[in-house]
Design an enzyme around this catalytic site. Structure first.
Site, short mmCIF file in Angstrom:
data_model
loop_
_atom_site.label_atom_id
_atom_site.label_comp_id
_atom_site.label_asym_id
_atom_site.label_seq_id
_atom_site.Cartn_x
_atom_site.Cartn_y
_atom_site.Cartn_z
CD GLU A 1 -6.11 5.00 4.36
OE1 GLU A 1 -5.17 5.99 5.51
OE2 GLU A 1 -5.67 4.49 3.85
CD GLN B 1 -2.64 4.77 10.88
OE1 GLN B 1 -4.22 5.19 10.52
NE2 GLN B 1 -2.20 5.74 9.64
CB THR C 1 -6.00 7.88 0.82
OG1 THR C 1 -5.79 7.20 2.06
CG2 THR C 1 -7.02 8.54 1.40
CB THR D 1 -7.19 -4.99 2.61
OG1 THR D 1 -6.38 -3.89 3.21
CG2 THR D 1 -7.01 -3.61 1.28
CG ASP E 1 -1.57 0.86 1.44
OD1 ASP E 1 -2.19 1.89 -0.03
OD2 ASP E 1 -2.82 1.69 2.29
CE LYS F 1 -3.57 2.60 7.58
NZ LYS F 1 -4.81 3.71 6.26
NE ARG G 1 -7.94 7.16 9.42
CZ ARG G 1 -7.11 7.30 8.15
NH1 ARG G 1 -5.00 6.51 7.94
NH2 ARG G 1 -7.14 7.02 7.39
#
Length: 399
Positions: free
Chosen positions: A188, A227, A331, A244, A117, A240, A224
């Site tokens: 994202e 993270q 993003t 996905t 990513d 994360k 978040r």
């Protein structure tokens, strides 16, 4: 006049004969999962078209796109040409059947290999820097010299429509770390590139079309608060890696010939291996829908690095690219507030309320659904589509 319904040929139909994305569908019958192309609002299974596809039929006769990804660009082009002939033909070919999308279930269409990513939107990177590091410069010195990225977890890549359980993890507290479900769950909006062709190292920007088969939309779900506690000094990990989401249909890279644009100037010359001899930025227009309300329309043409530059950087150290590898753009955010591709940015770190169909949000609540869509300009005024990526948040599963 063709045997395909006229609606599939409308100029504003994003999944008409100029798009023809590949996927894997299951109709719940004895045939099981099968490779198909999307034609408008229908799936066209390819295995029964052996008479029309000839020696290329073996690439799409199984239950996965893996054999097709392992083929060459020449074979991809020949197959695409034959499928377009089938769709544009006046007579219905032997074995052809159009299955309404409402009658089939889309499956993860290929086996995901390595997953990388990137972080290639200057607008997103600057916004996040200002939110999370307000007393420092928003961009680190390396950002304009290379496409920053990290290796993600391929095993938790899921197909569009898969529910996402709220993840657990450590969060920063005034008296030390707290453990529990994330309270700041985010999305994202990204664009993903599905790799194919021969295994290769040090892929130059000029060879991207030999090693990128097609394009999908990606939702890089992000916790978040998890993270924010863990990401220094090594970057994203548990915040994360829990999920996905990717589109169920892969739009071939060749479908975007009319959408190619130069990437924006970063203000200084690129290192030689990142220089492009032809532009590989893409004029994609995304939309982020939250519980039925469009809250953002990010613009992919603003991304500072192209897929060709990302692939070149990903392999310049000798790392391989293989069929089934997936890399995502990072993003997608544009310069205006209504073009921000994450809720971290839209809410400015939770400070500002977002209107979601008469309700207000900052981050995701249980039961919320996010759908990301995108289109690009096609040939002769047509529209090329990227299949949606959708997901609904479930409560934390008990830890």
């Amino acid at each position: 006049m063709t045997w395909v319904p006229d609606a599939a040929f409308a100029p504003d139909q994003p999944f008409g004969p100029r798009t023809l994305p590949y996927g894997v569908v299951d109709a719940g019958d004895a045939d099981g999962p099968r490779v198909a192309v999307r034609v408008g609002d229908h799936a066209l299974p390819l295995a029964p078209l052996r008479e029309s596809l000839g020696d290329l039929a073996d690439l799409v006769s199984g239950s996965s796109l893996d054999p097709l990804l392992a083929a060459s660009r020449v074979e991809w082009g020949k197959l695409r040409a034959r499928v377009r002939e089938v769709v544009n033909g006046s007579a219905k070919p032997s074995g052809a059947s159009l299955l309404p999308l409402t009658d089939v279930r889309g499956l993860l269409p290929f086996t995901v290999g390595d997953y990388v990513d990137f972080y290639s939107s200057s607008h997103h990177a600057e916004n996040v820097g200002r939110i999370m590091r307000p007393e420092t410069e928003p961009l680190f010195p390396n950002w304009t010299h290379l496409p920053v990225g990290y290796h993600g977890r391929a095993g938790t890549v899921v197909v569009s429509g898969t529910d996402v359980a709220r993840p657990y993890g450590q969060r920063r507290g005034s008296d030390g770390p707290h453990f529990g479900p994330s309270a700041r769950l985010d999305i994202e909006a990204e664009v993903g590139f599905v790799c194919g062709g021969p295994v290769a190292r040090r892929v130059p920007t000029s060879d991207v079309a030999e090693h990128v088969f097609g394009v999908v939309l990606v939702n890089d779900w992000s916790a978040r608060d998890i993270q924010g506690w863990e990401y220094q000094p090594l970057g994203p990990f548990l915040g994360k890696s829990f999920a996905t989401s990717v589109s169920a249909w892969v739009t071939p890279l060749d479908a975007f010939a009319a959408a190619r644009v130069p990437v924006p100037d970063v203000g200084h010359p690129r290192v030689d291996y990142l220089v492009e001899d032809s532009p590989w930025g893409l004029d994609l227009r995304l939309a982020v829908e939250w519980n039925g309300t469009v809250v953002s329309r990010p613009t992919f043409a603003d991304m500072s690095y192209s897929c060709a530059q990302q692939l070149a950087h990903m392999t310049i150290n000798g790392a391989t690219v293989r069929p089934g590898d997936l890399f995502a753009s990072g993003t997608v955010s544009g310069p205006s507030v209504d073009q921000r591709g994450s809720f971290l940015e839209l809410s400015w770190g939770g400070r500002d309320k977002i209107d979601v169909g008469g309700e207000t949000r900052t981050f995701l609540e249980d039961g919320d659904t996010v759908v990301i869509t995108a289109t690009a300009p096609g040939e002769d005024g047509s529209v090329v589509g990227l299949a949606e990526v959708a997901g609904t948040v479930l409560p934390a599963d008990g830890g």
